[in-house]
Structure formats: C-alpha cells, structure tokens
Design an enzyme around this catalytic site. Structure first.
Site, PDB file in Angstrom:
ATOM      1  CE  LYS A 194      -2.194  -2.364   3.371  1.00  0.00           C
ATOM      2  NZ  LYS A 194      -2.814  -2.610   4.664  1.00  0.00           N
ATOM      3  N   GLY A 195       2.131   1.077   0.301  1.00  0.00           N
ATOM      4  CA  GLY A 195       3.014   2.223   0.546  1.00  0.00           C
ATOM      5  C   GLY A 195       3.122   3.204  -0.606  1.00  0.00           C
ATOM      6  CG  ASP A 229       6.890   2.239  -0.092  1.00  0.00           C
ATOM      7  OD1 ASP A 229       7.696   1.427  -0.606  1.00  0.00           O
ATOM      8  OD2 ASP A 229       6.191   1.944   0.900  1.00  0.00           O
ATOM      9  CE  LYS A 252      15.026   3.260   5.286  1.00  0.00           C
ATOM     10  NZ  LYS A 252      14.642   2.310   6.342  1.00  0.00           N
ATOM     11  CG  PHE A 280      11.352   2.572  10.361  1.00  0.00           C
ATOM     12  CD1 PHE A 280      11.474   1.464   9.540  1.00  0.00           C
ATOM     13  CD2 PHE A 280      10.088   3.004  10.720  1.00  0.00           C
ATOM     14  CE1 PHE A 280      10.348   0.794   9.089  1.00  0.00           C
ATOM     15  CE2 PHE A 280       8.953   2.339  10.275  1.00  0.00           C
ATOM     16  CZ  PHE A 280       9.090   1.228   9.459  1.00  0.00           C
ATOM     17  CB  VAL A 281      11.193   7.379   6.716  1.00  0.00           C
ATOM     18  CG1 VAL A 281      12.502   8.089   6.969  1.00  0.00           C
ATOM     19  CG2 VAL A 281      11.328   6.410   5.550  1.00  0.00           C
ATOM     20  CG  ASP A 315       3.053   0.567   7.303  1.00  0.00           C
ATOM     21  OD1 ASP A 315       3.894   0.379   6.400  1.00  0.00           O
ATOM     22  OD2 ASP A 315       2.645  -0.348   8.043  1.00  0.00           O
ATOM     23  NE  ARG A 318      -0.332   1.609   5.070  1.00  0.00           N
ATOM     24  CZ  ARG A 318       0.698   0.851   4.681  1.00  0.00           C
ATOM     25  NH1 ARG A 318       1.657   1.374   3.961  1.00  0.00           N
ATOM     26  NH2 ARG A 318       0.769  -0.418   5.012  1.00  0.00           N
TER      27      ARG A 318
HETATM   28  P1  IMP Z   1      13.012  -3.942   0.824  1.00  0.00           P
HETATM   29  O1  IMP Z   1      12.464  -5.211   0.272  1.00  0.00           O
HETATM   30  O2  IMP Z   1      13.874  -4.159   2.016  1.00  0.00           O
HETATM   31  O3  IMP Z   1      13.687  -3.065  -0.205  1.00  0.00           O
HETATM   32  O4  IMP Z   1      11.810  -3.162   1.457  1.00  0.00           O
HETATM   33  C1  IMP Z   1      10.899  -2.518   0.737  1.00  0.00           C
HETATM   34  C2  IMP Z   1       9.634  -2.329   1.537  1.00  0.00           C
HETATM   35  O5  IMP Z   1       9.869  -2.294   2.941  1.00  0.00           O
HETATM   36  C3  IMP Z   1       9.037  -0.989   1.202  1.00  0.00           C
HETATM   37  O6  IMP Z   1       8.162  -1.128   0.137  1.00  0.00           O
HETATM   38  C4  IMP Z   1       8.347  -0.601   2.480  1.00  0.00           C
HETATM   39  O7  IMP Z   1       7.036  -1.118   2.492  1.00  0.00           O
HETATM   40  C5  IMP Z   1       9.157  -1.265   3.559  1.00  0.00           C
HETATM   41  N1  IMP Z   1      10.113  -0.327   4.190  1.00  0.00           N
HETATM   42  C6  IMP Z   1      11.446  -0.306   4.053  1.00  0.00           C
HETATM   43  N2  IMP Z   1      12.016   0.682   4.755  1.00  0.00           N
HETATM   44  C7  IMP Z   1      10.993   1.325   5.361  1.00  0.00           C
HETATM   45  C8  IMP Z   1      10.912   2.475   6.227  1.00  0.00           C
HETATM   46  O8  IMP Z   1      11.896   3.135   6.593  1.00  0.00           O
HETATM   47  N3  IMP Z   1       9.664   2.822   6.643  1.00  0.00           N
HETATM   48  C9  IMP Z   1       8.539   2.154   6.272  1.00  0.00           C
HETATM   49  N4  IMP Z   1       8.566   1.095   5.453  1.00  0.00           N
HETATM   50  C10 IMP Z   1       9.776   0.675   5.000  1.00  0.00           C
HETATM   51 MG    MG Z   2       6.150  -1.039   0.161  1.00  0.00          MG
END
Ligand code: IMP
Ligand code: MG
Length: 199
Positions: A56-57, A113, A144, A165-166, A172, A178
């Site tokens: 949903k992000g 997101d 990041k 963490f954002v 969320d 959100r």
């Molecule tokens: P990845 O698979 O580790 O790249 O994570 C991607 C997903 O993790 C994103 O689509 C977000 O939903 C979640 N995510 C990663 N970092 C954050 C954060 O700092 N805040 C909130 N959600 C995050």
């Molecule tokens: Mg996401």
C-alpha cells in the site's frame, strides 16, 4: 544495530512516547514528483505508460506521479508482504495481490515507496520480466542505499535518505502514519520496537 543507535538521540529510560521528526516536507515531495514525471515523459515521449504501484506504501506516490505525467498513462496495482516482525526485512517476499491485467508488450514503470534492502523489488522485477513487458523501469520515492542487499537499480529516485526508519506519505509503522503528508523519521518510545510492517 550499533551504527543506527549511535546516530539517534538516546531515549530517556522508561519515558518517551513515539515521535516523528519531519525529514522531507510535503512541498519538497510534490516539487520532486513534478520533476520525476517530466523526466519519465522525456525518456518516453509519446509512449503509453503503464504504472504499476506496489500496495500500500506507493499509493500516494503513484497517484501524485500519475497526475503529473502528461499523455497516455494507465495504472495497475500489486501487493506483496515482505516483512516478519520488527523494522527489518526478513527477506521473504510473497505476492498477496496480483495485477488485474497483462503487462505483455507494455512500457511498465514499477512505482514503489522505498528501496531498502532491495529484496521486494528484486522479487517483483523477476515476476514482471517473465511476463514480457516491452520495457520495464523502476521509480521509487525514497532510496536507502546503505541497506541494500539485493543488486537492484531504480531508474528514477525521488530522494536518497540515510539509514533511518521513515513514515508518512504512504509509509507505515504497523499500518499507522501512512496519511501524514510529509515523510518523517520515527523515534519509538521505550518498549515499542516490534510491530509488524507491511506493504
Ligand atoms: P526492501 O524489500 O527491504 O527493499 O523493502 C521494501 C519495503 O519495505 C518498502 O516497500 C516498504 O514497504 C518497507 N520499508 C522499508 N524501509 C521502510 C521504512 O523506513 N519505513 C517504512 N517502510 C519501509
Ligand atoms: Mg512497500
């Protein structure tokens, strides 16, 4: 994580409610999205573009970006759940809602997101590549880079951010925050670390 802890202000023991410090204001977000939309259209002049948002992000990012891209634009959504408990990825990605329509032959922009470890996008790109789109690109609002595990690349990046963490603008913490129009860094109050993160 020692590295992360040292950068944060120490929380007073036994006190300290959750708080959010604004990192990227709504004005900066909207300005950058307008630029990204122009970049995307410049790269694909006259081409119908199919935006695929990761629920949903990415929902606010996709709707704002979509409004700013001129010409022929269509949307679809996909949902994955990638995390176990806490604020760190388990690395396990699962498809929980598939697209409504085929992407074969389409110019697809995956709209996400945040690019964190990269596990989610790596999984999604593998799924999408098998479906034979004409072209496949990735747009993320936030990146990041310090946290990357999977070697994935985003073609359009809104903002590079530090390893914090954002929340907000779709992102969320345990489904909360959100709806904040800005992106901010979440500081957890004492004792409140392990909430489930999704989408
Ligand atoms: P990845 O698979 O580790 O790249 O994570 C991607 C997903 O993790 C994103 O689509 C977000 O939903 C979640 N995510 C990663 N970092 C954050 C954060 O700092 N805040 C909130 N959600 C995050
Ligand atoms: Mg996401």
């Amino acid at each position: 994580m020692a590295k992360q802890a040292s950068r944060r202000k120490p929380q007073p023991k036994g006190k300290g409610p959750e708080s959010v410090r604004i990192l990227i204001s709504r004005t900066r977000i909207q300005r950058r999205i307008t630029e990204m939309a122009r970049e995307i259209r410049r790269d694909f002049p006259g081409e119908p573009l199919h935006l695929v948002g990761v629920l949903k992000g990415a929902v606010f990012f996709l709707t704002d970006l979509g409004k700013q891209i001129s010409g022929d634009v269509s949307f679809d959504f996909i949902a994955v759940s990638s995390y176990g408990a806490g604020t760190h990825s388990s690395g396990q990605v699962r498809l929980t809602r598939d697209l409504d329509s085929s992407i074969e032959g389409k110019t697809v922009i995956v709209v996400e997101d945040i690019l964190d470890t990269g596990m989610t996008l790596q999984y999604l790109l593998r799924v999408f590549e098998q479906r034979k789109p004409k072209q496949l690109r990735v747009a993320v609002l936030l990146d990041k880079p310090e946290r990357r595990i999977a070697a994935v690349h985003a073609d359009y990046v809104g903002f590079k951010i530090p390893n914090e963490f954002v929340v907000g603008y779709g992102l969320d913490y345990a489904e909360r925050y959100r709806n904040m129009p800005d992106v901010g860094v979440l500081s957890l109050g004492v004792g409140g670390d392990k909430a489930k993160q999704s989408g």
